[in-house]
Design an enzyme around this catalytic site. Sequence first.
Site, PDB file in Angstrom:
ATOM      1  N   CYS A 391       0.599  -1.382  -0.016  1.00 36.67           N
ATOM      2  CA  CYS A 391       0.038   0.102  -0.081  1.00 36.67           C
ATOM      3  C   CYS A 391       1.101   1.137  -0.209  1.00 36.67           C
ATOM      4  O   CYS A 391       1.294   1.725  -1.063  1.00 36.67           O
ATOM      5  CB  CYS A 391      -1.015  -0.071   1.293  1.00 36.67           C
ATOM      6  N   HIS A 526      -3.546  -5.228   0.682  1.00 34.99           N
ATOM      7  CA  HIS A 526      -2.904  -5.398   1.631  1.00 34.99           C
ATOM      8  C   HIS A 526      -2.896  -6.911   1.703  1.00 34.99           C
ATOM      9  O   HIS A 526      -3.807  -7.549   2.273  1.00 34.99           O
ATOM     10  CB  HIS A 526      -3.783  -5.036   2.954  1.00 34.99           C
ATOM     11  N   GLU A 528      -1.629  -8.905   3.499  1.00 34.02           N
ATOM     12  CA  GLU A 528      -1.167  -9.593   5.087  1.00 34.02           C
ATOM     13  C   GLU A 528      -2.600 -10.102   5.566  1.00 34.02           C
ATOM     14  O   GLU A 528      -2.252 -10.955   6.504  1.00 34.02           O
ATOM     15  CB  GLU A 528      -0.614  -8.440   5.987  1.00 34.02           C
TER      16      GLU A 528
END
Length: 563
Positions: A391, A526, A528
């Site tokens: 990001c 993102h 993650e």
Amino acid sequence: MKYIVVTGGVVSGLGKGVTISSMGRLLQACGLRVTAIKIDPYLNVDAGTMSPFEHGEVFVLNDGGETDLDLGNYERFLNLQLTQDHNITTGKVYRDVILKERRGDYLGKTVQVVPHITNEIQDWIEKTAKIPTNEDGEEADVCLIEVGGTVGDIESSVFLEALRQFQFRVGTDNFLLCFVSLIPILSDEQKTKPTQHGVKDLRSLGLSPSVIFCRCPEELLEPTRQKISNFCHVQADHVLSVHDVTNVYQVPLLLQQQNLHSMVFKHLKIEPKSGPDLGDWALMANAMAHWEDTVQICLIGKYNGLQDSYLSIIKALRHAAIACEHKLDLQWVEATDLEENQDTMEGESWEKVKNCQGVIVPGGFGNRGFDGKVLAAKYCREHSKPYLGVCLGFQAAIVEYSRNVLNLEGANSTEFDESTPHPVVFFMPEIDKATMGGNMRLGSRITKFTNPILTEETGATSILKRLYNNVDMVHERHRHRYEVNPDYVNKIHEGGLRLVGRDETGERMEVAELPGHPYYVGVQYHPEFKSRPLIPSPPFFGLLLAACGKLDSYLAKQATENK
Ligand code: GLN
């Protein structure tokens, strides 16, 4: 539906989330489908506007919900896909009741906390528990409910009253109450008084726990267990020791050893379908303790004061390190430190960047530290150091490339310089500037690998695409207001940096990769948030493989297997 409600006492930050997730993992190992709800007794509608410094990271769900980080723990441990309704806050409940009152739904009645708010909470729980969150799309057998905060807080009392009523609404056979407490050790003695007081408070509200999880630095001694049993009106074998272990993945094993699953089945009158068999999970939890090799990764952040601000990033790095069979040595670097010493490139922070095997620049907001992130991206690009930008870290790589390779002087994101001559990253036209809550580009969106060729001469394709098993398109979660300016894409390509992935319109840049570099990847999304302990997120896996020197052999092996 069977409900397991978990409350906590004494202090916050006890690891209630890990305890509950571990219980869920154990029940899954017995063949049950599990779902999870988190209750947050604050007035914010959601966590989207909360400072990461104060509250830790904002976890983003598929549906764009911006929630408490505990939902991340549930998704990771239990491999669930939750929705914004799975995070109940005081703000959401009151908002809905007030909206109903304005619509006239209460037919002239006086609208009160009891019964209107308490009913709303119970209806919400019953409705949400039925939403399918497992991969097979089936309804769960058991719903775990975590009540945030500690018993005795003014904020949580209305939720505890709702749950007191709820045990009769659903029937006591379908409701199991647990309490997570702290057993401090003073002068070598395990102290039970705080737990006794916590349970007393809970009982005074009409809620009597059947299981007590004792968080303690060391294993609970038998006399401590007996004492808690006597004073808290709980069977001695229902007092569980959740002592410190070498890694969190051990906690489901710890609970299994103490037969938590049998207690749950007996109380809730459930027939286990199989197991418990923790399978690969147990293998992973036990193997980790024996790995010798360490991999050093630098995280270039600005909310380093509270490590929970980067919780999902840390977890994703760990999952990837597990898949590489390496211990993760995470080095924290303050982005502003890199700025302060940019001329000499000396000092502790620069040394960390130079000595590590890989760098991650995570997401973030606001000017402070941005230039430090740009410097880290530059260093990694020039020194063949594996780099993953997420990001804002992706945007930093674009700004860096524009300034230093394309020689676009003063290139910047308009987030940091509205009058930059080269707005290579700019505000997305559809975003509303006037409000703050829930107005970013949020949640799961498609990224297509539209330009996967990295080097025309060899025809080599995107490393990231290969890490995603060569699929043409991925679904990842987003949370941003700024994006790469499409007017600069041709220039960037001419310079050599490739924008290999885009959204479905082809207008929005999602992935950048630098050909000829061991691993230089930036993603607007993102990744993650979708990483799992046994299924690492591909961009993170790539970073760790490159950092451990295993990326080439991994890709070569994959290529022969696919032939
Ligand atoms: N501040 C940037 C944006 O809004 C990056 C956001 C992020 O890193 N989550 O686009």
